[in-house]
Design a protein around this motif. Structure first.
Motif, PDB file in Angstrom:
ATOM      1  N   SER A  89       0.831  -1.197   0.000  1.00  0.00           N
ATOM      2  CA  SER A  89       0.000   0.000   0.000  1.00  0.00           C
ATOM      3  C   SER A  89       0.869   1.251   0.000  1.00  0.00           C
ATOM      4  O   SER A  89       1.868   1.322   0.704  1.00  0.00           O
ATOM      5  CB  SER A  89      -0.888  -0.021   1.240  1.00  0.00           C
ATOM      6  N   LYS A  90       0.455   2.228  -0.781  1.00  0.00           N
ATOM      7  CA  LYS A  90       1.205   3.481  -0.856  1.00  0.00           C
ATOM      8  C   LYS A  90       0.468   4.623  -0.173  1.00  0.00           C
ATOM      9  O   LYS A  90       0.856   5.766  -0.279  1.00  0.00           O
ATOM     10  CB  LYS A  90       1.486   3.827  -2.311  1.00  0.00           C
ATOM     11  N   GLY A  91      -0.618   4.333   0.498  1.00  0.00           N
ATOM     12  CA  GLY A  91      -1.330   5.378   1.227  1.00  0.00           C
ATOM     13  C   GLY A  91      -2.830   5.212   1.130  1.00  0.00           C
ATOM     14  O   GLY A  91      -3.349   4.333   0.440  1.00  0.00           O
ATOM     15  N   ARG A 126     -16.020 -18.036  -3.736  1.00  0.00           N
ATOM     16  CA  ARG A 126     -15.497 -16.885  -4.490  1.00  0.00           C
ATOM     17  C   ARG A 126     -15.833 -15.581  -3.771  1.00  0.00           C
ATOM     18  O   ARG A 126     -14.990 -14.675  -3.670  1.00  0.00           O
ATOM     19  CB  ARG A 126     -16.037 -16.884  -5.915  1.00  0.00           C
ATOM     20  N   MET A 127     -17.056 -15.486  -3.255  1.00  0.00           N
ATOM     21  CA  MET A 127     -17.448 -14.275  -2.521  1.00  0.00           C
ATOM     22  C   MET A 127     -16.641 -14.144  -1.230  1.00  0.00           C
ATOM     23  O   MET A 127     -16.256 -13.031  -0.845  1.00  0.00           O
ATOM     24  CB  MET A 127     -18.952 -14.305  -2.228  1.00  0.00           C
ATOM     25  N   LEU A 128     -16.362 -15.255  -0.580  1.00  0.00           N
ATOM     26  CA  LEU A 128     -15.556 -15.227   0.633  1.00  0.00           C
ATOM     27  C   LEU A 128     -14.147 -14.725   0.336  1.00  0.00           C
ATOM     28  O   LEU A 128     -13.594 -13.919   1.088  1.00  0.00           O
ATOM     29  CB  LEU A 128     -15.502 -16.616   1.265  1.00  0.00           C
ATOM     30  N   ARG A 129     -13.560 -15.174  -0.777  1.00  0.00           N
ATOM     31  CA  ARG A 129     -12.220 -14.690  -1.156  1.00  0.00           C
ATOM     32  C   ARG A 129     -12.227 -13.178  -1.353  1.00  0.00           C
ATOM     33  O   ARG A 129     -11.311 -12.480  -0.915  1.00  0.00           O
ATOM     34  CB  ARG A 129     -11.739 -15.395  -2.422  1.00  0.00           C
ATOM     35  N   GLU A 130     -13.257 -12.666  -2.019  1.00  0.00           N
ATOM     36  CA  GLU A 130     -13.349 -11.213  -2.218  1.00  0.00           C
ATOM     37  C   GLU A 130     -13.538 -10.486  -0.890  1.00  0.00           C
ATOM     38  O   GLU A 130     -12.953  -9.432  -0.660  1.00  0.00           O
ATOM     39  CB  GLU A 130     -14.494 -10.866  -3.177  1.00  0.00           C
ATOM     40  N   THR A 131     -14.335 -11.065  -0.016  1.00  0.00           N
ATOM     41  CA  THR A 131     -14.564 -10.456   1.295  1.00  0.00           C
ATOM     42  C   THR A 131     -13.268 -10.395   2.097  1.00  0.00           C
ATOM     43  O   THR A 131     -12.963  -9.381   2.740  1.00  0.00           O
ATOM     44  CB  THR A 131     -15.634 -11.252   2.072  1.00  0.00           C
ATOM     45  N   LEU A 132     -12.482 -11.471   2.054  1.00  0.00           N
ATOM     46  CA  LEU A 132     -11.197 -11.487   2.753  1.00  0.00           C
ATOM     47  C   LEU A 132     -10.218 -10.481   2.151  1.00  0.00           C
ATOM     48  O   LEU A 132      -9.444  -9.847   2.872  1.00  0.00           O
ATOM     49  CB  LEU A 132     -10.603 -12.891   2.747  1.00  0.00           C
ATOM     50  N   ALA A 133     -10.254 -10.318   0.831  1.00  0.00           N
ATOM     51  CA  ALA A 133      -9.394  -9.319   0.181  1.00  0.00           C
ATOM     52  C   ALA A 133      -9.782  -7.918   0.646  1.00  0.00           C
ATOM     53  O   ALA A 133      -8.915  -7.081   0.918  1.00  0.00           O
ATOM     54  CB  ALA A 133      -9.501  -9.436  -1.338  1.00  0.00           C
ATOM     55  N   ILE A 134     -11.078  -7.669   0.753  1.00  0.00           N
ATOM     56  CA  ILE A 134     -11.558  -6.364   1.234  1.00  0.00           C
ATOM     57  C   ILE A 134     -11.105  -6.152   2.677  1.00  0.00           C
ATOM     58  O   ILE A 134     -10.675  -5.050   3.052  1.00  0.00           O
ATOM     59  CB  ILE A 134     -13.089  -6.260   1.093  1.00  0.00           C
ATOM     60  N   GLN A 135     -11.191  -7.183   3.478  1.00  0.00           N
ATOM     61  CA  GLN A 135     -10.756  -7.098   4.874  1.00  0.00           C
ATOM     62  C   GLN A 135      -9.283  -6.702   4.948  1.00  0.00           C
ATOM     63  O   GLN A 135      -8.900  -5.856   5.753  1.00  0.00           O
ATOM     64  CB  GLN A 135     -10.992  -8.441   5.558  1.00  0.00           C
ATOM     65  N   ASP A 140      -4.988  -2.490   5.756  1.00  0.00           N
ATOM     66  CA  ASP A 140      -3.938  -1.606   5.227  1.00  0.00           C
ATOM     67  C   ASP A 140      -4.343  -0.146   5.375  1.00  0.00           C
ATOM     68  O   ASP A 140      -3.533   0.697   5.755  1.00  0.00           O
ATOM     69  CB  ASP A 140      -3.667  -1.913   3.749  1.00  0.00           C
ATOM     70  N   MET A 141      -5.602   0.138   5.075  1.00  0.00           N
ATOM     71  CA  MET A 141      -6.105   1.506   5.180  1.00  0.00           C
ATOM     72  C   MET A 141      -6.035   1.989   6.625  1.00  0.00           C
ATOM     73  O   MET A 141      -5.615   3.119   6.905  1.00  0.00           O
ATOM     74  CB  MET A 141      -7.542   1.590   4.656  1.00  0.00           C
ATOM     75  N   LYS A 142      -6.421   1.142   7.554  1.00  0.00           N
ATOM     76  CA  LYS A 142      -6.372   1.482   8.977  1.00  0.00           C
ATOM     77  C   LYS A 142      -4.949   1.819   9.387  1.00  0.00           C
ATOM     78  O   LYS A 142      -4.690   2.828  10.054  1.00  0.00           O
ATOM     79  CB  LYS A 142      -6.910   0.324   9.820  1.00  0.00           C
ATOM     80  N   ASN A 144      -2.471   2.810   7.457  1.00  0.00           N
ATOM     81  CA  ASN A 144      -2.058   4.058   6.820  1.00  0.00           C
ATOM     82  C   ASN A 144      -2.681   5.265   7.505  1.00  0.00           C
ATOM     83  O   ASN A 144      -2.027   6.311   7.651  1.00  0.00           O
ATOM     84  CB  ASN A 144      -2.426   4.049   5.328  1.00  0.00           C
ATOM     85  N   LEU A 145      -3.920   5.147   7.930  1.00  0.00           N
ATOM     86  CA  LEU A 145      -4.560   6.256   8.656  1.00  0.00           C
ATOM     87  C   LEU A 145      -3.895   6.489  10.003  1.00  0.00           C
ATOM     88  O   LEU A 145      -3.725   7.636  10.424  1.00  0.00           O
ATOM     89  CB  LEU A 145      -6.057   5.986   8.831  1.00  0.00           C
ATOM     90  N   GLU A 146      -3.506   5.411  10.668  1.00  0.00           N
ATOM     91  CA  GLU A 146      -2.808   5.559  11.952  1.00  0.00           C
ATOM     92  C   GLU A 146      -1.473   6.279  11.770  1.00  0.00           C
ATOM     93  O   GLU A 146      -1.074   7.071  12.611  1.00  0.00           O
ATOM     94  CB  GLU A 146      -2.606   4.191  12.604  1.00  0.00           C
ATOM     95  N   VAL A 147      -0.799   6.013  10.664  1.00  0.00           N
ATOM     96  CA  VAL A 147       0.473   6.699  10.375  1.00  0.00           C
ATOM     97  C   VAL A 147       0.219   8.187  10.163  1.00  0.00           C
ATOM     98  O   VAL A 147       0.958   9.023  10.652  1.00  0.00           O
ATOM     99  CB  VAL A 147       1.162   6.075   9.142  1.00  0.00           C
ATOM    100  N   GLU A 148      -0.855   8.518   9.439  1.00  0.00           N
ATOM    101  CA  GLU A 148      -1.172   9.923   9.178  1.00  0.00           C
ATOM    102  C   GLU A 148      -1.579  10.661  10.445  1.00  0.00           C
ATOM    103  O   GLU A 148      -1.302  11.847  10.575  1.00  0.00           O
ATOM    104  CB  GLU A 148      -2.266  10.032   8.119  1.00  0.00           C
ATOM    105  N   VAL A 149      -2.218   9.982  11.371  1.00  0.00           N
ATOM    106  CA  VAL A 149      -2.665  10.613  12.605  1.00  0.00           C
ATOM    107  C   VAL A 149      -1.492  10.910  13.535  1.00  0.00           C
ATOM    108  O   VAL A 149      -1.466  11.912  14.233  1.00  0.00           O
ATOM    109  CB  VAL A 149      -3.716   9.720  13.335  1.00  0.00           C
ATOM    110  N   SER A 150      -0.486  10.023  13.520  1.00  0.00           N
ATOM    111  CA  SER A 150       0.636  10.216  14.456  1.00  0.00           C
ATOM    112  C   SER A 150       1.768  11.001  13.873  1.00  0.00           C
ATOM    113  O   SER A 150       1.804  11.568  12.897  1.00  0.00           O
ATOM    114  CB  SER A 150       1.158   8.877  14.928  1.00  0.00           C
TER     115      SER A 150
END
Length: 150
Positions: A89-91, A126-135, A140-142, A144-150
């Motif tokens: 992830s780049k941000g 197949r839907m479970l695989r997509e759900t896990l990818a989203i998770q 990663d987003m969480k 990255n947000l923690e890095v931006e907050v600190s």
């Protein structure tokens, strides 16, 4: 089995997964020190591997042995994704784009699955695989947000 001995068994599995020599090199700890962390002798009952050492070893291991054991002791189920992505992830902005793409893929899978009025086992997988990818993207987003907050 007590929680203490359970953690020691998983600590031993982690060291053996990485290899004792490699574990020593990665952590800067001696064989004796690493051995004390998983020893079941009375004199080492209260000695456990520091969390930073666990993190170093689990990064090199095939499986997060100690993290998994801690989760199990707390009644938490982890989903281990052995897939290592080529691009990290780049941000947050990139995370949002990737999240939208994966969500669209999940909705596409759902649309195809429900078109006949029922979701088959393969369609659910197949839907479970997509759900896990989203998770994973949300994690990663969480981070990255923690890095931006600190």
């Amino acid at each position: 089995m007590s929680a203490s001995s359970y953690l020691k068994k998983h600590t031993e599995a982690l060291v053996k997964d990485v290899g004792i020599e490699a574990a020593c090199e990665l952590t800067g700890k001696s064989k004796a020190t690493l051995g004390r962390y998983y020893s079941d002798s009375d004199e080492h009952d209260d000695r456990f591997m520091p969390i930073d050492v666990v993190a170093q070893l689990e990064a090199a291991a095939r499986f997060p042995h100690v993290t998994s054991a801690l989760a199990e002791l707390k009644g938490i189920t982890l989903s281990y994704d052995a897939e290592r992505r080529n691009a990290s992830s780049k941000g947050v902005n990139q995370d949002v784009v990737v999240l939208a793409q994966r969500f669209a893929m999940l909705m596409s899978e759902y649309h195809m699955a429900i078109s006949d009025g029922r979701i088959s086992v393969n369609e659910a997988k197949r839907m479970l695989r997509e759900t896990l990818a989203i998770q994973q993207i949300l994690l990663d987003m969480k981070l990255n947000l923690e890095v931006e907050v600190s």
